[in-house]
Design an enzyme around this catalytic site. Structure first.
Site, PDB file in Angstrom:
ATOM      1  N   GLY A  96       1.714   0.189   4.359  1.00  0.00           N
ATOM      2  CA  GLY A  96       1.015   1.171   5.188  1.00  0.00           C
ATOM      3  C   GLY A  96       0.119   2.075   4.339  1.00  0.00           C
ATOM      4  N   SER A 192       1.481  -5.604   0.329  1.00  0.00           N
ATOM      5  CA  SER A 192       0.422  -4.620   0.517  1.00  0.00           C
ATOM      6  C   SER A 192       0.753  -3.287  -0.158  1.00  0.00           C
ATOM      7  CB  SER A 192       0.108  -4.443   1.998  1.00  0.00           C
ATOM      8  OG  SER A 192      -1.160  -3.853   2.145  1.00  0.00           O
ATOM      9  N   TYR A 193       0.889  -2.178   0.611  1.00  0.00           N
ATOM     10  CA  TYR A 193       1.173  -0.909  -0.059  1.00  0.00           C
ATOM     11  C   TYR A 193       2.551  -0.903  -0.714  1.00  0.00           C
ATOM     12  CZ  TYR A 193       0.562   3.957  -1.258  1.00  0.00           C
ATOM     13  OH  TYR A 193       0.393   5.119  -1.977  1.00  0.00           O
ATOM     14  N   ASP A 389      -6.949 -13.517   2.790  1.00  0.00           N
ATOM     15  CA  ASP A 389      -6.885 -12.073   3.031  1.00  0.00           C
ATOM     16  C   ASP A 389      -8.078 -11.415   2.362  1.00  0.00           C
ATOM     17  OD1 ASP A 389      -6.130  -9.408   3.422  1.00  0.00           O
ATOM     18  OD2 ASP A 389      -4.786  -9.408   1.686  1.00  0.00           O
ATOM     19  N   HIS A 441      -2.881 -11.859   4.809  1.00  0.00           N
ATOM     20  CA  HIS A 441      -2.238 -10.715   4.183  1.00  0.00           C
ATOM     21  C   HIS A 441      -0.713 -10.802   4.274  1.00  0.00           C
ATOM     22  CE1 HIS A 441      -2.528  -6.644   2.582  1.00  0.00           C
ATOM     23  NE2 HIS A 441      -1.683  -6.218   3.488  1.00  0.00           N
TER      24      HIS A 441
END
Length: 476
Positions: A96, A192-193, A389, A441
Site C-alpha cells: 500500500g 510491492s510496498y 507489471d 504485480h
C-alpha cells in the site's frame, strides 16, 4: 542508561527503540497458550464454503501497544500436512501502504480460500501456498483491515519505523501463543510496498536475535516480489518499461526523466505530477499493474490512481476480485466466524485504507542499505518480479539489484515448469533474482502455478527448475 540496565535490556540498546516500544515487550498471556489457540481456532466452515479442508486455521488479535490498545488482526492457516510443524512458517505482507494482507494475500493470491464473483461463496485455490508451508497473514499496520487502536490518532501516524516495530512485537507475542512453531524454520514474504516492510522487519529480527539467545526467532530468510526498493531506480525502471513497451511517447519519456528527476515516489514535485497526468492519458484505460489483462468495468469512473499503491489491482481471470472481497468481508456472518470483535470492527471494511495511505509518516528513499547489511549474515534472500507489471517493473528491480554490485554465481537463464519457460533467473552471492513470465504485480494471482513453483524452490533453497532432458527411447 547504566551498564547493568543495558545488559538487562540488550535488545533495546542494540536496536535503540523508544521506551514506548520497550514497554510492549511485557507479554501478558493465559497460563496455557493452547487455550488461547483454541479460542482463536476457526471451527466452523466459513460462510459460502461448500468444500471441506483437512487443515486447521485460526484468526484473532494480538495487542502490540497496551497503552493505547494498538492491536493487529491475524489469520493463520496451517500447512495441509499430517504434521504442520514439520513444514516452514511463512509470514505474508501486502503493501500500500495501507492494504490488507487478508484481502489480497489470502483471498486472491496465496491463500486457500478464494472468493467467487458473487462475493458470497468461496472456492478452494488449487495452488494455495499452504500446500507446502504454514501461512500467517497480518493486517498491518493499525487501521488496515480489521486491525484497530483505541486511539484513532494512531491511524494518522503510521510509518515504516513503527510498522516494523509493531510487527516484531506481534511476532514475539504470536510465538508465545503458538509455541509449537517456535523451532520451525521461519520466512517472510510480500509484495510491492512490502518491499519496505519485509527487509525492515528482517533487520529488526536479526538485531533482536543477536541480543537474545534464549528466545530467538528461527529466522531463515525472506522473499519479496515486484517490490519497492529504491525510489531513484524504481522510477528510472518504470519510465523505461512504459516507454519500451510502447505505452508512452518519446516526448513524455524524456520529460518524465527531466521533470521527475527520480524524486521520491511518494512525494513528487508539481511539475512531475503534471507530466504524470500526461503519461496516464497516454496509457489509456489499462491496468498498469497488469498491462495485458482486462480491467474491471464494475466502476468505470475509477481511473488509475496516481498513488502507486500495492494491491489495487484486478485478477487475470476476474478483474473485479477487489469488489468481491469488499462484499465478502463486510458480511456480519463472515466477521463473526473470523472472530472480529464487534466493538472494534470498522464501520466499513476496505481492502485498502486511504487514511493510512495518505497520512504515512516516514518512508526511506531506499532499503538497499538493509540488503547490504543483511546479505553477509547468510539469510536466504530472493527477489521475484512479474514481467507484465508497469508499476514496479522488472527493469526497476534489475537496476536495484545491479546497484548492490554482487558477484554472479549462476548466470542469466530460463527456468521451466512442465517443459514451458516459467521465467528467467540469475543467482548472485547472497541473493537470487527470479522473473515470472506473464505475471503482473500480484504474481500469485496472475500465474498461481508458477508462483507455487517459485515458493517451493525458495523454501528448499534450490535453484529454479531447469528443462528436463527428453527421455530417450530405444529404436527397434
Amino acid at each position: 542508561m547504566t551498564n547493568s540496565e543495558c545488559s538487562q535490556l540488550l535488545f533495546i540498546c542494540i536496536i535503540t527503540l523508544t521506551p514506548l516500544f520497550l514497554n510492549n515487550i511485557n507479554f501478558a498471556f493465559a497460563t496455557d497458550p493452547f487455550l488461547q489457540q483454541e479460542q482463536d481456532r476457526i471451527v466452523s466452515a466459513l460462510p459460502g464454503q461448500n468444500f471441506n479442508v483437512t487443515f486447521k486455521h485460526y484468526s484473532g488479535y494480538i495487542t502490540v501497544n497496551e497503552e493505547v490498545g494498538r492491536t493487529l488482526f491475524y489469520w493463520f492457516i496451517e500447512a495441509d500436512h499430517i504434521d504442520p510443524t514439520s513444514k516452514p512458517l511463512l509470514l505474508w505482507f501486502n503493501g500500500g501502504p495501507g492494504c490488507s494482507s487478508i484481502a489480497y494475500g489470502e483471498a486472491e493470491e496465496i491463500g486457500p480460500f478464494h472468493i467467487n464473483s458473487d462475493g458470497k461463496t468461496l472456492y478452494l485455490n488449487p495452488y494455495s501456498w499452504n500446500q507446502v508451508a504454514n501461512i500467517l497473514y497480518i493486517d498491518s499496520p493499525t487501521g488496515v483491515g480489521f486491525s484497530y487502536s483505541n486511539n484513532s490518532s494512531d491511524f494518522l501516524n503510521n510509518g515504516d519505523k513503527r510498522t516494523a516495530e509493531d510487527n516484531l512485537i506481534f511476532l514475539l507475542k504470536w510465538f508465545k501463543r503458538f509455541p509449537q512453531y517456535k523451532k520451525t524454520d521461519f520466512f517472510i514474504s510480500g509484495e510491492s510496498y512490502a518491499g519496505h516492510y519485509v527487509p525492515q522487519l528482517s533487520q529488526l529480527i536479526v538485531k533482536y536475535n543477536s541480543a537474545t539467545k534464549q528466545d530467538s526467532i528461527n529466522f531463515k530468510g525472506y522473499m519479496v516480489g515486484n517490490a519497492l526498493i529504491d525510489d531513484f531506480r524504481d522510477q528510472l525502471g518504470m519510465f523505461q518499461f512504459m516507454w519500451s513497451s510502447g505505452m508512452i511517447s518519446d516526448k513524455t519519456f524524456k520529460l518524465l526523466n527531466v521533470l521527475c528527476d527520480f524524486q521520491s515516489v511518494e512525494h513528487p514535485s508539481k511539475s512531475c505530477e503534471k507530466i504524470w497526468e500526461t503519461a496516464y492519458e497516454e496509457l489509456g484505460n489499462i491496468d498498469p499493474y497488469s498491462i495485458f489483462t482486462a480491467t474491471c468495468h464494475a466502476n468505470d469512473n475509477q481511473r488509475v490512481k496516481r498513488k502507486r499503491s500495492a494491491g489495487r489491482i484486478r485478477s487475470v481471470y476476474d478483474p473485479c476480485t477487489e469488489k468481491h472481497s469488499t462484499i465478502y468481508f463486510n458480511q456480519p456472518e463472515v466477521q463473526k466466524i473470523l472472530h472480529v470483535d464487534p466493538n472494534h470492527k470498522p464501520e466499513k471494511w476496505q481492502t485498502c485504507s486511504d487514511v493510512v495511505n495518505t497520512n504515512w509518516k516516514d518512508s526511506p528513499r531506499t532499503v538497499l542499505d538493509i540488503y547490504r547489511e543483511l546479505i553477509p549474515t547468510g539469510l536466504r534472500i530472493w527477489i521475484f518480479s512479474g514481467n507484465t507489471d508497469a508499476v514496479v517493473p522488472v527493469t526497476s528491480t534489475r537496476y536495484s539489484i545491479n546497484a548492490l554490485k554482487l558477484p554472479t554465481v549462476s548466470p542469466w537463464r530460463a527456468w521451466y515448469d512442465n517443459g514451458e519457460v516459467g521465467g528467467w533467473t540469475q543467482e548472485y552471492t547472497g541473493l537470487t533474482f527470479v522473473t515470472v513470465r506473464g505475471a503482473g504485480h500480484e504474481v500469485p494471482l496472475h500465474t498461481p502455478k508458477l508462483a507455487l513453483t517459485l515458493l517451493k524452490s525458495f523454501l528448499a533453497g534450490t535453484s529454479m527448475p531447469t528443462l528436463e532432458p527428453p527421455t530417450l527411447t530405444a529404436a527397434y
